[in-house]
Motif scaffolding. Structure first.
Motif, mmCIF file in Angstrom:
data_model
loop_
_atom_site.group_PDB
_atom_site.id
_atom_site.type_symbol
_atom_site.label_atom_id
_atom_site.label_comp_id
_atom_site.label_asym_id
_atom_site.label_seq_id
_atom_site.Cartn_x
_atom_site.Cartn_y
_atom_site.Cartn_z
ATOM 1 N N GLU A 100 0.937 -1.051 -0.058
ATOM 2 C CA GLU A 100 0.012 0.229 -0.257
ATOM 3 C C GLU A 100 1.209 1.245 -0.080
ATOM 4 O O GLU A 100 1.991 0.941 0.491
ATOM 5 N N ASP A 101 0.317 2.526 -0.315
ATOM 6 C CA ASP A 101 1.276 3.235 -0.551
ATOM 7 C C ASP A 101 0.731 4.393 0.972
ATOM 8 O O ASP A 101 1.587 4.355 1.707
ATOM 9 N N THR A 105 -7.303 6.265 7.372
ATOM 10 C CA THR A 105 -7.707 5.326 8.562
ATOM 11 C C THR A 105 -7.781 3.499 8.991
ATOM 12 O O THR A 105 -8.065 3.397 10.121
ATOM 13 N N THR A 108 -9.135 0.178 4.562
ATOM 14 C CA THR A 108 -9.300 -0.242 3.302
ATOM 15 C C THR A 108 -8.756 -1.559 3.635
ATOM 16 O O THR A 108 -8.384 -2.550 3.169
HETATM 17 C C1 PRP Z 1 -5.971 5.481 -0.719
HETATM 18 C C2 PRP Z 1 -4.613 4.517 -0.647
HETATM 19 C C3 PRP Z 1 -5.517 4.067 0.602
HETATM 20 C C4 PRP Z 1 -6.515 3.986 1.124
HETATM 21 C C5 PRP Z 1 -6.124 4.751 2.405
HETATM 22 O O1 PRP Z 1 -6.445 5.253 -1.952
HETATM 23 O O2 PRP Z 1 -3.663 3.799 -1.740
HETATM 24 O O3 PRP Z 1 -5.833 2.366 -0.981
HETATM 25 O O4 PRP Z 1 -6.456 5.255 0.980
HETATM 26 O O5 PRP Z 1 -7.507 5.172 2.973
HETATM 27 P P1 PRP Z 1 -7.984 4.188 4.649
HETATM 28 O O6 PRP Z 1 -6.710 3.866 5.464
HETATM 29 O O7 PRP Z 1 -8.641 5.283 5.138
HETATM 30 O O8 PRP Z 1 -8.749 3.283 4.284
HETATM 31 P P2 PRP Z 1 -7.272 5.905 -2.613
HETATM 32 O O9 PRP Z 1 -9.194 6.181 -2.135
HETATM 33 O O10 PRP Z 1 -7.039 7.548 -2.617
HETATM 34 O O11 PRP Z 1 -7.229 5.517 -4.553
HETATM 35 P P3 PRP Z 1 -6.352 5.789 -4.819
HETATM 36 O O12 PRP Z 1 -5.252 5.135 -4.068
HETATM 37 O O13 PRP Z 1 -6.287 5.174 -6.309
HETATM 38 O O14 PRP Z 1 -6.122 7.108 -5.310
#
Ligand code: PRP
Length: 189
Positions: A100-101, A105, A108
């Motif tokens: 993950e990048d 929260t 995901t």
């Molecule tokens: C970002 C990131 C993670 C998620 C983390 O994705 O890449 O997958 O949010 O958020 P969380 O811990 O609150 O769940 P994003 O929805 O921005 O999509 P993208 O990677 O396509 O830009």
């Protein structure tokens, strides 16, 4: 096309490179005797981190991708996550490392880990470049972590704001109020 204003640096290109090399050494060491590892990159944000990490691993491994999106309630994330695109690989009896990048929260990564564990892999661990400890709502373990960061809107090295700034070579901070980006549209993913 107008030039973009450059976000202020939070983590420089050289610090990212050093950290990715360290993570790759640790992962290579930990999985040296484990059999073939499967890295699963979470689209879209993780694509640059994954590309650098995979090329630095010193062990045999494969790469696959998955895409997820948050359900929204008006402008707020509800915490619910849905699968947009699944991996191609079967996971049974395999060692899986989610890449993950950012963990914000934690919803995901928590959803993804539970989803993949249900498919019968030998193990599922997690690797994230960034984590915001002050934002975590679901405490999910990050086995390989790049950096803990403050609660700021970060861009670059795969992370975007309204689909801008993803290809910056460093992690920068923007002020969403002052950034002329189109509004982030999470519903498109
Ligand atoms: C970002 C990131 C993670 C998620 C983390 O994705 O890449 O997958 O949010 O958020 P969380 O811990 O609150 O769940 P994003 O929805 O921005 O999509 P993208 O990677 O396509 O830009």
């Amino acid at each position: 096309m107008a030039a973009q204003e450059q976000p202020e640096t939070l983590i420089s290109e050289s610090r990212i490179r050093e950290r990715v090399e360290l993570l790759a050494r640790r992962i290579s060491h930990d999985y040296a005797d484990a059999g073939e590892l499967l890295l699963i990159g979470v689209l879209r944000g993780a694509f640059i981190f994954l590309a650098d990490l995979t090329r630095r691993l010193e062990i045999e491994h494969q790469v696959d991708f998955i895409a997820l999106s948050s359900y929204e309630e008006s402008d707020e994330r509800s915490g619910a996550v849905r699968l947009i695109m699944d991996v191609r690989a079967g996971l049974e009896s395999r060692h899986v490392l989610i890449v993950e990048d950012i963990v914000d929260t934690g919803h995901t990564l928590d959803y993804l880990k539970q989803t993949l564990v249900a498919r019968g892999p030998a193990s599922v661990r997690t690797c994230a470049l960034l984590r915001k400890p002050s934002r975590v709502e679901v405490p999910v373990a990050v086995d390989y972590l790049g950096f803990d960061i403050p609660d700021a809107w970060v861009v670059g090295y795969g992370l975007d704001y309204g689909n801008r700034h993803r290809t910056l070579p460093y992690i920068g901070v923007i002020d969403p109020e002052g950034d002329a980006a189109e509004q982030p549209d999470r519903s498109e993913t």
